[in-house]
Each structure stands twice: as structure tokens, then as C-alpha cells.
Design a protein around this motif. Structure first.
Motif, mmCIF file in Angstrom:
data_model
loop_
_atom_site.group_PDB
_atom_site.id
_atom_site.type_symbol
_atom_site.label_atom_id
_atom_site.label_comp_id
_atom_site.label_asym_id
_atom_site.label_seq_id
_atom_site.Cartn_x
_atom_site.Cartn_y
_atom_site.Cartn_z
ATOM 1 N N THR A 100 -1.205 -1.451 -6.723
ATOM 2 C CA THR A 100 -1.973 -1.919 -7.850
ATOM 3 C C THR A 100 -3.344 -2.559 -7.544
ATOM 4 O O THR A 100 -4.177 -2.302 -8.138
ATOM 5 C CB THR A 100 -1.284 -2.506 -8.962
ATOM 6 N N PHE A 101 -3.039 -3.132 -6.485
ATOM 7 C CA PHE A 101 -4.420 -4.133 -5.926
ATOM 8 C C PHE A 101 -5.401 -3.342 -4.921
ATOM 9 O O PHE A 101 -6.510 -3.794 -4.493
ATOM 10 C CB PHE A 101 -3.795 -5.394 -5.260
ATOM 11 N N ASN A 102 -4.991 -2.102 -4.797
ATOM 12 C CA ASN A 102 -5.733 -1.315 -3.592
ATOM 13 C C ASN A 102 -5.870 0.255 -4.036
ATOM 14 O O ASN A 102 -5.265 0.902 -3.285
ATOM 15 C CB ASN A 102 -5.245 -1.447 -2.268
ATOM 16 N N PRO A 103 -6.293 0.300 -5.196
ATOM 17 C CA PRO A 103 -6.142 1.734 -5.883
ATOM 18 C C PRO A 103 -6.740 2.913 -5.089
ATOM 19 O O PRO A 103 -6.427 4.035 -5.003
ATOM 20 C CB PRO A 103 -6.757 1.699 -7.296
ATOM 21 N N GLY A 104 -7.691 2.512 -4.249
ATOM 22 C CA GLY A 104 -8.308 3.413 -3.193
ATOM 23 C C GLY A 104 -7.512 4.286 -2.223
ATOM 24 O O GLY A 104 -7.570 5.033 -1.766
ATOM 25 N N SER A 105 -6.360 3.450 -1.907
ATOM 26 C CA SER A 105 -5.313 3.945 -0.952
ATOM 27 C C SER A 105 -4.658 5.020 -1.339
ATOM 28 O O SER A 105 -4.003 4.847 -2.339
ATOM 29 C CB SER A 105 -4.654 2.732 -0.256
ATOM 30 N N MET B 187 -4.460 10.464 10.082
ATOM 31 C CA MET B 187 -5.826 9.894 9.968
ATOM 32 C C MET B 187 -6.468 11.038 9.091
ATOM 33 O O MET B 187 -7.227 10.652 8.332
ATOM 34 C CB MET B 187 -6.418 10.330 11.412
ATOM 35 N N GLU B 188 -6.282 12.324 9.136
ATOM 36 C CA GLU B 188 -6.824 13.344 8.252
ATOM 37 C C GLU B 188 -6.471 13.011 6.868
ATOM 38 O O GLU B 188 -7.432 13.039 6.108
ATOM 39 C CB GLU B 188 -6.081 14.578 8.609
ATOM 40 N N GLU B 189 -5.232 12.805 6.483
ATOM 41 C CA GLU B 189 -4.980 12.552 5.128
ATOM 42 C C GLU B 189 -5.827 11.266 4.314
ATOM 43 O O GLU B 189 -5.870 11.197 3.377
ATOM 44 C CB GLU B 189 -3.456 12.440 5.042
ATOM 45 N N VAL B 190 -5.707 10.392 5.260
ATOM 46 C CA VAL B 190 -6.416 9.120 4.679
ATOM 47 C C VAL B 190 -7.786 9.247 4.678
ATOM 48 O O VAL B 190 -8.721 8.602 3.730
ATOM 49 C CB VAL B 190 -6.186 7.844 5.772
ATOM 50 N N ALA B 191 -8.588 10.024 5.558
ATOM 51 C CA ALA B 191 -10.078 10.124 5.669
ATOM 52 C C ALA B 191 -10.455 11.097 4.368
ATOM 53 O O ALA B 191 -9.856 11.803 3.633
ATOM 54 C CB ALA B 191 -10.632 11.228 6.657
ATOM 55 N N ASP C 267 0.724 -1.320 -0.065
ATOM 56 C CA ASP C 267 -0.099 -0.014 0.094
ATOM 57 C C ASP C 267 0.899 1.108 -0.136
ATOM 58 O O ASP C 267 0.195 2.425 -0.292
ATOM 59 C CB ASP C 267 -0.658 0.114 1.149
ATOM 60 N N GLY C 268 2.031 1.224 0.276
ATOM 61 C CA GLY C 268 3.080 2.278 0.321
ATOM 62 C C GLY C 268 4.125 2.102 1.222
ATOM 63 O O GLY C 268 4.473 0.864 1.451
ATOM 64 N N VAL C 269 4.744 3.020 1.620
ATOM 65 C CA VAL C 269 6.020 2.911 2.515
ATOM 66 C C VAL C 269 5.402 2.673 3.950
ATOM 67 O O VAL C 269 4.538 3.864 4.247
ATOM 68 C CB VAL C 269 6.993 3.847 2.496
ATOM 69 N N LEU C 270 5.702 1.734 4.697
ATOM 70 C CA LEU C 270 5.475 1.302 6.055
ATOM 71 C C LEU C 270 6.302 1.890 6.992
ATOM 72 O O LEU C 270 7.660 2.092 6.684
ATOM 73 C CB LEU C 270 5.084 -0.116 6.291
#
Ligand code: ASP
Ligand code: MG
Length: 419
Positions: free
Chosen positions: A287-292, A415-419, A232-235
Motif C-alpha cells: 500500500t505504501f509503494n504502489p509503484g512496485s 529485471m525485465e519485469e520490474v523495468a 513490497d511482495g513475496v520475498l
């Protein structure tokens, strides 16, 4: 005209026919809004197989391996093409795959003085094959697409770890990629390799397609580069060691480069340098979670605090004369005995805190390690940043403690950015 977007798909993002289709629909969708260049990796596992073959020496054994590899490459790629490319476009794509596999056999069998040159030439075929399928799949998803007719990245002659030549790459990108964009097509370019001064194929090192993407973005004056893979990105830590590792919404080029150089497998360590020079934003997403939204990388520094923790094992703690060091991982400082360093070795592991750690972070790290009965062999600011060295047996425990102590869970900004 809008500045282009570069999309880079990793090996698992093109690991099957279904994956090619998913990648193609992301590219076709993006192409509705702006010019798109796609950089693609080889289908997962292909490069390993090709490099394995390149290592075998001429003779009956190699003939056998070549025959077997031709069969598996052809089956795997044809199978994916049949799933991802619509019937009307399929014969052309299959013909191109077939021609490439024929050329691969010629390269394997051609006499060369330099085995490293052959290795790179052979290694490039995985990306060449996947590019043909992806271009067909994108065209099938409704956006005209073509593979760039020449290899745009120019490099020096260092096989296996070539350096990019920016000026010449710009000229080659104008010649081989820009005309496709000007015609309103999605330009698909195989990642991982370029051409040396004498025209020989050179590779950028394993995982080099990430670098291909930012280099090409730079050459084309792209607005953004998206690195799309299966995460999903850099953890903020390695999720194999820290199950509650969380996505980092934003990193500066500096932090991303530092994290990658410490061996975080998410990005090729050189990826962010060209982007940072040209001010191109990088997005790391799945690629598998384009919403994130993934992780955004830009020149914006995120303020004080630890963004991520990385573990480096296989070190030892020693003293060296200031200029005698070859394999130094990190300089810790000077004391009565001289320059104190961590070098490749055994017995010691280091937890490196990436971001903008404060003195407060050092103190709370020390306190929490103490509470967990982990005695640090060293703690403090070093040439690689805030670092805690511990006995190798305590490595994972120390990583867990420091992750929990120094990275606030669910920070408000996140939280803000994901929402
Ligand atoms: N296919 C190449 C490798 O596996 C390059 C890449 O995937 O970035 O190293
Ligand atoms: Mg790969």
C-alpha cells in the motif's frame, strides 16, 4: 460488465488515519476502471486486544478490561475517522462506530454456552470497525462506497478455524455484495470472519482476511485479487534473516501455497487455493509503494529452479513406523531402519527450497554447504520438496549459504519485469 477487482488491505494498511486515506485513494482510483470490492483487516493490534478480552472470565476484572478496551477502541477509531473521513460524512461514520462498540459490549456480556463462539463473535469487531472508516474514506475520495449490509462468507461451525462453504458463500455474496457493485459503488467487506450454519459468527483463523479476499473473489467471479500490506511482495527469503532477500516477480499457485504453508508470514496458508480453483490472479503488493509491481501469482509455472528458501526450526530427525506419525513435518524417505521423518522437536532445522528444484540444485547446495563447513544431517527430495536438514545452531548459516547458492541474484527475468 467488467469482472470485479478485489482489494484486500492488511492491518498496517489501515493502521492510522493517514493509512486509511492512502488505502482509500488506491480503492477510489481502481474503481474508476472496474467494479471494486474491498476486504479489510482490523487496525493493527486490534484483534489481539479483542481476543485478549474474550479470554477473560466474567466478573469485576472483565468489567474493568471491557471499559478500558471500549475507551481505547473508541479513541483510536474516532481519531482515525476524523483524519480520514471528510466532515460531511463523519457524523454518520462516528455514529456507526459508536453503535458497533455498544454491540461489542453486549456480546462480551451475553451469556453463552460456548466460549469459542463468543471468542469469534468478539474477534470480528476489529474488522467491522475498520470497514466503516474505510468506506467513509473511500466515499470521501470520490468513489461512492458502502459496507456490505450482511456478512457474505458462509462457513461450517468450526469456531476459530472455520472452513468456507463455497456454494452458500456465492449466494450470500450475490445478496450482500453484488447489489452494491451493480449500483456502481465500492463494496467494503470486513475480512477474517463469516457465518456458520446457524448464523453464528465464525473466524477463519488468524490472518484470515487474505483468505476472505480470495474466497470473495471466487464468489464474485473476480478477475484479480490484490493483497496489499506493508511489504513490497513475496520475498525469496525472510528479510529479517537475509537482508539481501529480493522480491519474487512471479509465483505459481502451487509455489505460493507451499511457501505460505512453510510459515512465510506474507499470506494466510489457505489463500491461494480458492484463487487457483477459479483461475483468479493474485497480486501481492505494498500500500505504501504502489509503484512496485509486487508479486504476481497465477497458474503459470516458472520453469526449473529454486524460487525461495524457507527456514523451519524446532524439528528432530527420527524413524517411525509408516502410520504412527502424528506431528510429522516431512517424510524424508525410507532406509534400513524404516521411514525417516522430521517431526516437531528440537535440535534440527530444515531449509526448504520452494520452486522447481533440480538435481543440479541439490548438488550445488551440498557443495556450498561443504565449502562453508556446514555438514547436512540430510539433503534430498522429500514430501515437502528439496530440503536440507542441519543442526539447529547452523540454521541461519545454512539458510544464507543456500539462498546465495541457489537463487541467482537479479535474474534477467526479474529485471525485465520490474523495468
Ligand atoms: N485481524 C485478523 C488478525 O489479526 C485477521 C487478519 O488480519 O487477517 O488475525
Ligand atoms: Mg490483522
Amino acid at each position: 460488465m467488467n469482472r470485479p477487482l478485489v482489494l484486500k488491505f492488511g492491518g498496517t494498511s489501515v493502521g492510522s488515519g493517514a493509512a486509511f486515506l492512502r488505502a482509500a485513494s488506491i480503492a477510489a482510483e481502481a474503481a474508476q476502471h472496474r467494479p471494486v470490492t474491498v476486504v479489510v483487516s482490523a487496525m493493527a493490534g486490534t484483534t489481539d486486544a479483542l481476543l485478549g478480552l474474550a479470554r477473560t472470565t466474567a466478573g469485576p476484572a472483565r468489567e474493568g478490561s471491557l471499559a478500558k478496551l471500549r475507551r481505547t477502541l473508541s479513541e483510536r477509531h474516532s481519531h482515525a475517522a476524523r483524519e480520514a473521513v471528510p466532515g460531511m460524512l463523519l457524523p454518520e461514520v462516528e455514529m456507526r462506530l459508536h453503535a458497533l462498540i455498544g454491540r461489542l459490549a453486549e456480546v462480551v456480556n451475553s451469556p453463552v454456552e460456548d466460549p469459542a463462539a463468543r471468542r469469534d463473535a468478539v474477534g470480528s469487531f476489529g474488522e467491522r470497525l475498520s470497514a466503516e472508516i474505510l468506506a467513509g474514506a473511500i466515499a470521501g475520495s470520490g468513489a461512492p462506497a458502502a459496507v456490505s449490509p450482511g456478512d457474505p462468507i458462509a462457513t461450517d461451525g468450526r469456531f476459530g478455524d472455520a472452513r468456507v462453504l463455497a456454494g452458500e458463500t456465492r449466494r450470500r455474496a450475490e445478496k450482500y455484495v453484488r447489489p452494491l457493485l451493480d449500483e456502481g459503488m465500492v463494496a467494503v467487506t470486513p475480512g477474517y470472519f463469516g457465518r456458520g450454519p446457524d448464523g453464528a459468527v465464525t473466524t477463519l483463523g488468524r490472518g484470515g482476511s487474505d483468505l476472505s479476499a480470495t474466497v470473495l473473489g471466487c464468489a464474485l467471479g473476480a478477475e484479480e485479487v490484490w493483497i496489499l500490506s506493508d511489504v513490497d511482495g513475496v520475498l525469496d527469503a525472510d528479510p529479517r534473516l537475509i537482508p539481501e532477500a529480493a522480491l519474487i516477480p512471479h509465483l505459481s499457485y502451487r509455489e505460493a501455497g507451499q511457501f505460505a504453508a512453510l510459515g512465510a508470514e506474507i499470506l494466510h496458508p489457505k489463500t491461494t487455493a480458492p484463487a487457483s480453483e477459479a483461475g483468479i490472479k493474485v497480486r501481492v503488493a505494498s500500500t505504501f509503494n504502489p509503484g512496485s509491481p509486487g508479486t504476481r501469482i497465477s497458474d503459470r509455472e516458472g520453469g526449473p529452479g529454486v524460487r525461495s528458501v524457507a527456514l523451519r526450526r524446532g524439528l528432530s530427525l527420527t524413524h517411525v513406523p509408516p502410520d504412527a506419525a502424528g506431528n510429522v513435518f516431512c517424510v524424508l524417505g525410507t532406509d534400513a531402519e524404516g521411514l525417516k521423518v522430521l517431526v516437531d522437536g528440537t535440535g534440527v532445522a530444515a531449509v526448504v527450497c520452494v520452486g522447481a528444484p533440480t538435481d543440479g540444485d541439490l548438488l550445488s547446495g551440498l557443495r556450498c554447504l561443504g565449502e562453508a563447513n556446514i555438514r547436512p544431517l540430510f539433503a534430498g527430495n522429500t514430501s515437502t520438496g528439496l530440503l536440507f536438514a542441519v543442526a539447529e545452531g547452523k540454521a541461519e548459516g545454512a539458510l544464507r549459504v543456500l539462498h546465495a547458492a541457489l537463487i541467482p541474484a537479479g535474474a534477467p527475468a526479474e529485471m525485465e519485469e520490474v523495468a
